[in-house]
Design a protein around this motif. Structure first.
Motif, PDB file in Angstrom:
ATOM      1  N   GLY A  27     134.041 121.815  -3.494  1.00  0.00           N
ATOM      2  CA  GLY A  27     132.765 121.612  -4.173  1.00  0.00           C
ATOM      3  C   GLY A  27     131.696 121.485  -3.109  1.00  0.00           C
ATOM      4  N   ILE A  28     130.695 120.683  -3.384  1.00  0.00           N
ATOM      5  CA  ILE A  28     129.624 120.480  -2.401  1.00  0.00           C
ATOM      6  C   ILE A  28     130.165 119.776  -1.161  1.00  0.00           C
ATOM      7  N   ARG A  29     130.862 118.661  -1.354  1.00  0.00           N
ATOM      8  CA  ARG A  29     131.461 117.931  -0.235  1.00  0.00           C
ATOM      9  C   ARG A  29     132.953 117.742  -0.417  1.00  0.00           C
ATOM     10  N   ASP A  30     133.365 117.485  -1.643  1.00  0.00           N
ATOM     11  CA  ASP A  30     134.757 117.176  -1.936  1.00  0.00           C
ATOM     12  C   ASP A  30     135.590 118.451  -2.007  1.00  0.00           C
ATOM     13  N   PHE A  31     136.900 118.296  -1.883  1.00  0.00           N
ATOM     14  CA  PHE A  31     137.770 119.454  -2.026  1.00  0.00           C
ATOM     15  C   PHE A  31     139.141 119.025  -2.535  1.00  0.00           C
ATOM     16  N   ILE A  32     139.881 120.008  -3.033  1.00  0.00           N
ATOM     17  CA  ILE A  32     141.253 119.775  -3.467  1.00  0.00           C
ATOM     18  C   ILE A  32     142.147 120.835  -2.842  1.00  0.00           C
ATOM     19  N   ALA A  33     143.388 120.452  -2.619  1.00  0.00           N
ATOM     20  CA  ALA A  33     144.384 121.369  -2.075  1.00  0.00           C
ATOM     21  C   ALA A  33     145.615 121.327  -2.963  1.00  0.00           C
ATOM     22  N   PHE A  34     146.087 122.494  -3.351  1.00  0.00           N
ATOM     23  CA  PHE A  34     147.338 122.605  -4.090  1.00  0.00           C
ATOM     24  C   PHE A  34     148.419 122.954  -3.084  1.00  0.00           C
ATOM     25  N   THR A  35     149.445 122.126  -3.038  1.00  0.00           N
ATOM     26  CA  THR A  35     150.591 122.403  -2.182  1.00  0.00           C
ATOM     27  C   THR A  35     151.771 122.747  -3.083  1.00  0.00           C
ATOM     28  N   ARG A  83     152.292 118.934  -4.653  1.00  0.00           N
ATOM     29  CA  ARG A  83     151.275 118.080  -5.286  1.00  0.00           C
ATOM     30  C   ARG A  83     149.885 118.683  -5.181  1.00  0.00           C
ATOM     31  N   VAL A  84     148.949 117.966  -5.783  1.00  0.00           N
ATOM     32  CA  VAL A  84     147.520 118.244  -5.609  1.00  0.00           C
ATOM     33  C   VAL A  84     146.981 117.100  -4.753  1.00  0.00           C
ATOM     34  N   ILE A  85     146.282 117.434  -3.700  1.00  0.00           N
ATOM     35  CA  ILE A  85     145.627 116.432  -2.863  1.00  0.00           C
ATOM     36  C   ILE A  85     144.130 116.558  -3.116  1.00  0.00           C
ATOM     37  N   ALA A  86     143.530 115.503  -3.653  1.00  0.00           N
ATOM     38  CA  ALA A  86     142.097 115.477  -3.934  1.00  0.00           C
ATOM     39  C   ALA A  86     141.424 114.632  -2.854  1.00  0.00           C
ATOM     40  N   VAL A  87     140.418 115.200  -2.217  1.00  0.00           N
ATOM     41  CA  VAL A  87     139.717 114.510  -1.136  1.00  0.00           C
ATOM     42  C   VAL A  87     138.275 114.274  -1.562  1.00  0.00           C
ATOM     43  N   ASN A  88     137.924 112.992  -1.661  1.00  0.00           N
ATOM     44  CA  ASN A  88     136.581 112.571  -2.046  1.00  0.00           C
ATOM     45  C   ASN A  88     135.879 112.077  -0.792  1.00  0.00           C
ATOM     46  N   ILE A  89     134.871 112.808  -0.347  1.00  0.00           N
ATOM     47  CA  ILE A  89     134.128 112.443   0.856  1.00  0.00           C
ATOM     48  C   ILE A  89     133.004 111.503   0.433  1.00  0.00           C
ATOM     49  N   GLN A  90     132.962 110.329   1.064  1.00  0.00           N
ATOM     50  CA  GLN A  90     132.062 109.266   0.627  1.00  0.00           C
ATOM     51  C   GLN A  90     131.047 108.913   1.708  1.00  0.00           C
ATOM     52  N   GLY A  91     129.969 108.276   1.292  1.00  0.00           N
ATOM     53  CA  GLY A  91     128.965 107.763   2.219  1.00  0.00           C
ATOM     54  C   GLY A  91     128.030 108.841   2.737  1.00  0.00           C
ATOM     55  N   ILE A  92     127.016 108.395   3.408  1.00  0.00           N
ATOM     56  CA  ILE A  92     125.997 109.303   3.935  1.00  0.00           C
ATOM     57  C   ILE A  92     126.560 110.171   5.048  1.00  0.00           C
ATOM     58  N   THR A  93     127.353 109.580   5.920  1.00  0.00           N
ATOM     59  CA  THR A  93     127.882 110.337   7.051  1.00  0.00           C
ATOM     60  C   THR A  93     129.116 111.147   6.688  1.00  0.00           C
ATOM     61  N   GLY A  94     129.787 110.796   5.610  1.00  0.00           N
ATOM     62  CA  GLY A  94     130.987 111.514   5.204  1.00  0.00           C
ATOM     63  C   GLY A  94     132.228 111.152   5.985  1.00  0.00           C
ATOM     64  N   MET A 116     141.664 104.945  -5.035  1.00  0.00           N
ATOM     65  CA  MET A 116     141.973 106.150  -5.770  1.00  0.00           C
ATOM     66  C   MET A 116     140.716 106.615  -6.494  1.00  0.00           C
ATOM     67  N   ILE A 117     140.593 107.892  -6.638  1.00  0.00           N
ATOM     68  CA  ILE A 117     139.448 108.484  -7.312  1.00  0.00           C
ATOM     69  C   ILE A 117     139.498 108.119  -8.789  1.00  0.00           C
ATOM     70  N   ASP A 118     138.364 107.752  -9.337  1.00  0.00           N
ATOM     71  CA  ASP A 118     138.265 107.423 -10.758  1.00  0.00           C
ATOM     72  C   ASP A 118     137.994 108.717 -11.526  1.00  0.00           C
ATOM     73  N   TYR A 164     141.758 109.954  -0.148  1.00  0.00           N
ATOM     74  CA  TYR A 164     142.773 110.983  -0.342  1.00  0.00           C
ATOM     75  C   TYR A 164     143.661 110.541  -1.499  1.00  0.00           C
ATOM     76  N   THR A 165     143.615 111.272  -2.598  1.00  0.00           N
ATOM     77  CA  THR A 165     144.437 110.942  -3.754  1.00  0.00           C
ATOM     78  C   THR A 165     145.514 112.007  -3.890  1.00  0.00           C
ATOM     79  N   SER A 166     146.755 111.557  -3.941  1.00  0.00           N
ATOM     80  CA  SER A 166     147.895 112.450  -4.069  1.00  0.00           C
ATOM     81  C   SER A 166     148.377 112.446  -5.516  1.00  0.00           C
ATOM     82  N   LEU A 167     148.448 113.629  -6.116  1.00  0.00           N
ATOM     83  CA  LEU A 167     148.870 113.782  -7.503  1.00  0.00           C
ATOM     84  C   LEU A 167     150.121 114.672  -7.521  1.00  0.00           C
ATOM     85  N   PRO A 168     151.311 114.067  -7.515  1.00  0.00           N
ATOM     86  CA  PRO A 168     152.551 114.852  -7.423  1.00  0.00           C
ATOM     87  C   PRO A 168     152.842 115.649  -8.690  1.00  0.00           C
TER      88      PRO A 168
END
Length: 124
Positions: free
Chosen positions: A40-48, A51-62, A1-3, A67-71
């Protein structure tokens, strides 16, 4: 989960949901629809509508992604702060039971009041 306490999603701009639909589509449940997306630069969020779905893209290759789900059903309170003259970013704070405060910062071109109304429609 995203900190969210030691980092979050900053400098988000509204983007067309269609290109991101392919990535988050498999996460959606029956009757769930993407309403608004921000990137943002790499990461994004979606409001449904659920919930809110927060996507944190990690690593050099991405290729690695968190995927963090916030109901919306777990939101206890929320706050919006509009952009000002010197502080050009708008902010959205959501307080979730058992997670705490989650902050999203948006560029000044985002209609934060519309986003507040969207959240209120699902939380209240």
């Amino acid at each position: 989960m995203i900190d969210f306490q030691n980092g979050g999603f900053y400098k988000l701009s509204a983007v067309d949901p269609q290109p991101l639909q392919k990535e988050i589509g498999p996460l959606l449940i029956e009757g769930e629809n993407v309403l608004q997306t921000f990137k943002g630069i790499r990461d994004f969020i979606a409001f449904t509508n659920k919930r809110v779905i927060a996507v944190n893209i990690q690593g050099i290759t991405g290729k690695k992604r968190d995927y963090t789900s916030l109901p919306f059903s777990k939101v206890q309170a929320f706050s919006v702060e509009t952009a000002g003259t010197f502080d050009l970013d708008a902010e959205l704070d959501l307080w979730f039971s058992s997670v705490g405060k989650v902050r999203f910062e948006f560029r000044d071109n985002v209609d934060i009041r519309m986003l507040s109304q969207l959240i209120a429609g699902y939380v209240l």
